[in-house]
Design an enzyme around this catalytic site. Structure first.
Site, PDB file in Angstrom:
ATOM      1  N   CYS A 115     -51.825 -14.933  -1.654  1.00 35.00           N
ATOM      2  CA  CYS A 115     -51.929 -16.074  -2.641  1.00 35.00           C
ATOM      3  C   CYS A 115     -53.301 -16.703  -2.826  1.00 35.00           C
ATOM      4  O   CYS A 115     -53.775 -17.181  -4.173  1.00 35.00           O
ATOM      5  CB  CYS A 115     -50.981 -17.379  -2.318  1.00 35.00           C
ATOM      6  SG  CYS A 115     -49.278 -16.840  -2.226  1.00 35.00           S
ATOM      7  N   HIS A 249     -53.456 -23.423  -6.356  1.00 33.81           N
ATOM      8  CA  HIS A 249     -52.325 -22.227  -6.169  1.00 33.81           C
ATOM      9  C   HIS A 249     -51.034 -23.301  -6.376  1.00 33.81           C
ATOM     10  O   HIS A 249     -50.609 -24.111  -5.701  1.00 33.81           O
ATOM     11  CB  HIS A 249     -52.244 -21.716  -4.789  1.00 33.81           C
ATOM     12  CG  HIS A 249     -51.107 -20.965  -4.564  1.00 33.81           C
ATOM     13  ND1 HIS A 249     -50.477 -19.922  -5.504  1.00 33.81           N
ATOM     14  CD2 HIS A 249     -50.285 -20.930  -3.435  1.00 33.81           C
ATOM     15  CE1 HIS A 249     -49.557 -19.435  -4.808  1.00 33.81           C
ATOM     16  NE2 HIS A 249     -49.382 -19.877  -3.629  1.00 33.81           N
ATOM     17  N   ASN A 279     -43.780 -19.680  -8.030  1.00 34.49           N
ATOM     18  CA  ASN A 279     -45.067 -19.346  -7.173  1.00 34.49           C
ATOM     19  C   ASN A 279     -45.260 -17.932  -7.389  1.00 34.49           C
ATOM     20  O   ASN A 279     -44.709 -16.714  -7.211  1.00 34.49           O
ATOM     21  CB  ASN A 279     -44.799 -19.424  -5.779  1.00 34.49           C
ATOM     22  CG  ASN A 279     -45.902 -18.912  -4.853  1.00 34.49           C
ATOM     23  OD1 ASN A 279     -46.860 -18.211  -5.172  1.00 34.49           O
ATOM     24  ND2 ASN A 279     -45.640 -19.114  -3.516  1.00 34.49           N
TER      25      ASN A 279
END
Length: 322
Positions: A115, A249, A279
């Protein structure tokens, strides 16, 4: 005195057409819209169709970024693709994006920091540009996490989505402070078991499925991300009060808000897309950047902080003057 900096010229994004709502997921696993929204802030996510590989999404986002920058393939001499879901073990997904765009010079390679990949990618591209090793770079975050999640595990399958985002960076002599100003990157492999994929070509010979200890990830993320944000600000001689936008993020609304609160960033300065994207790992920051640029929130001269944490753990932050 002018300084050579990596300046953002354009952003782009690509989301698959298929949208999967929380209600649709509730028909597949034991969950509910209320449960997901309360714990994550996610209401829907985009899922790639058959044939929509990571490189396909990445190339679409990259084309949009080139269009926004007013540039063509011949203007790019570096392509970095941050991804944990490559099309193939090799060649690099970045080379497939390079070929799809018609770029036939310079280097193209993948970067794997889960990520945090896009933050690592921006920092890496910046080093190429300010040293003169490249003139213009495409930095892409692209993921198809729907292909590695366990669709029977309700604690993880509700979190992730697919998509891609990209930015064009150019080395420019800047008299002011425009461009990438600073970055702080960290990794600590001792935490592998907290967030990982249980397979790979060198271990099991399989793709594997994503596994996560959610509470541990939350605890670590809030504590460690604040530190790299503070370090990036300090290196640039800035403070949280100087920020115009915080683009984190997009993992979980609670993590995002807790991190902002800890560093003293007002919540009205947060760019939040987790509710509609879920996500998307390395794609989440460039997707959010593009959304905020296209709706007019991020403007020339704004001071923007990006940050992320991913499996490994790897985490980082970068400060950019738009």
């Amino acid at each position: 005195m002018s300084v050579l900096r990596s300046v953002v010229l354009g952003t782009g994004s690509c989301l698959p057409e298929r949208v999967v709502t929380n209600a649709a997921l509730a028909e597949r696993v034991e969950t509910s819209d209320e449960w997901i929204v309360q714990r994550t802030g996610i209401r829907q996510r985009h899922i790639a169709a058959a044939g929509e590989t990571t490189s396909v999404l990445g190339a679409r986002a990259a084309r949009a970024a080139l269009d926004a920058a007013g540039l063509g393939p011949g203007d790019i001499d570096l392509v970095i693709c941050a991804t944990s879901t490559p099309d193939h073990t090799f060649p690099a997904t970045a080379t497939q994006i390079q070929a799809a765009l018609g770029i036939d010079r310079g280097a193209a390679f993948d970067l794997q920091a889960v990520c945090a990949g896009f933050v690592f990618g921006v920092s890496t591209a910046d080093k190429f540009l300010v040293t003169g090793a490249a003139r213009r770079a495409l930095v892409i975050g692209a993921e198809t996490f729907s292909r590695i999640v366990d669709w029977e595990d309700r604690t993880t399958c509700v979190l992730f989505g697919d998509g891609a985002g990209a930015v064009v960076l150019e080395a420019r002599e800047e008299a002011g402070a425009r461009g990438v100003l600073s970055a702080a990157l960290r990794s600590d492999g001792r935490y592998r078991e907290k967030l990982y994929v249980d397979g790979g070509p060198g271990s099991t010979g399989t793709t594997g499925r994503l596994r996560m200890e959610g509470r541990e990830v939350f605890r670590f993320a809030v504590g460690q991300v604040a530190d790299v944000i503070a370090e990036a600000l300090e290196r640039a001689g800035a403070t949280a009060a100087d920020l115009d936008w915080f683009v984190p993020h997009q993992a979980n609304r609670r993590i995002i808000e807790a991190s902002a609160d800890k560093i003293g960033i007002p919540r009205d300065k947060i760019v939040m897309t987790v509710d509609r994207h879920g996500n998307t790992s390395a794609a989440s920051i460039p997707l959010a950047l593009d959304a905020a640029c296209r709706d007019g929130r991020i403007r020339a001269g704004d001071l923007v902080m990006i940050e992320a944490i991913g499996g490994g753990f790897s985490w980082g932050a970068a400060l950019i003057r738009w």
